[in-house]
Design a protein around this motif. Sequence first.
Motif, short mmCIF file in Angstrom:
data_model
loop_
_atom_site.label_atom_id
_atom_site.label_comp_id
_atom_site.label_asym_id
_atom_site.label_seq_id
_atom_site.Cartn_x
_atom_site.Cartn_y
_atom_site.Cartn_z
N ASP A 195 -4.51 -4.97 2.18
CA ASP A 195 -3.06 -4.83 2.06
C ASP A 195 -2.74 -3.38 1.69
N PHE A 196 -2.37 -2.59 2.68
CA PHE A 196 -2.17 -1.15 2.49
C PHE A 196 -0.70 -0.77 2.32
N LEU B 290 -7.71 11.25 -5.12
CA LEU B 290 -6.66 10.37 -4.61
C LEU B 290 -7.20 9.09 -3.98
N ASP B 291 -8.47 9.08 -3.58
CA ASP B 291 -9.04 7.87 -2.99
C ASP B 291 -8.98 6.69 -3.96
N GLN B 292 -9.25 6.94 -5.23
CA GLN B 292 -9.19 5.88 -6.23
C GLN B 292 -7.76 5.37 -6.41
N LEU B 293 -6.83 6.29 -6.44
CA LEU B 293 -5.42 5.94 -6.64
C LEU B 293 -4.88 5.11 -5.48
N LEU B 294 -5.28 5.45 -4.26
CA LEU B 294 -4.75 4.79 -3.07
C LEU B 294 -5.57 3.58 -2.62
N ASP B 295 -6.57 3.21 -3.39
CA ASP B 295 -7.35 2.01 -3.08
C ASP B 295 -6.45 0.78 -3.26
N PRO B 296 -6.30 -0.06 -2.23
CA PRO B 296 -5.42 -1.23 -2.35
C PRO B 296 -5.80 -2.17 -3.50
N LEU C 286 -6.78 -2.77 -16.35
CA LEU C 286 -7.12 -3.49 -15.12
C LEU C 286 -5.90 -3.63 -14.22
N PRO C 287 -6.12 -3.81 -12.93
CA PRO C 287 -4.99 -4.12 -12.05
C PRO C 287 -4.31 -5.41 -12.51
N PRO C 288 -3.02 -5.56 -12.25
CA PRO C 288 -2.27 -6.72 -12.75
C PRO C 288 -2.88 -8.07 -12.39
N TYR C 289 -3.45 -8.20 -11.22
CA TYR C 289 -4.00 -9.49 -10.80
C TYR C 289 -5.29 -9.85 -11.55
N LEU C 290 -5.87 -8.91 -12.31
CA LEU C 290 -7.09 -9.19 -13.06
C LEU C 290 -6.88 -9.26 -14.57
N GLU C 291 -5.67 -8.98 -15.04
CA GLU C 291 -5.44 -8.86 -16.48
C GLU C 291 -5.85 -10.09 -17.28
#
Length: 122
Positions: free
Chosen positions: A67-68, A52-58, A13-18
């Motif tokens: 926040d881009f 790359l769309d998944q990777l670059l999703d904020p 998960l992204p860090p803010y959801l861990e």
Amino acid sequence: NTSECEKYACCPLPPYLEDSGYVIEEDDNGGRPLRDVCFHLLKLYSDRSYELDQLLDPRSVTSDPLDFRLSWHLWEVLRALNYCHLSQQSWGVLNTSYAAQLESEGLWEWAVFVMLHEPDTQ
């Protein structure tokens, strides 16, 4: 390819959801679950044609979907490494979103710099 009871590790998960207790569900955008940006970078390393769309999703980095900052800088690094299979529309959205973010902070000079990277000159 294992069943639900045989999984031995949590999805990245992204860090803010861990530690939030968030359960991975299908995302509203294209049916993709949220993943950490590091996971996407590893996938790109193992499969050079990874989307790359998944990777670059904020949202793979921050809880603020507008926040881009990291997404734009990461895209510029990937372009320098010849990863150029991002659609022109996605590239334009990334540029204009980050430029708008900079302009709203009063950094219009940097917004102009970002817009100089726009692929469609019209």
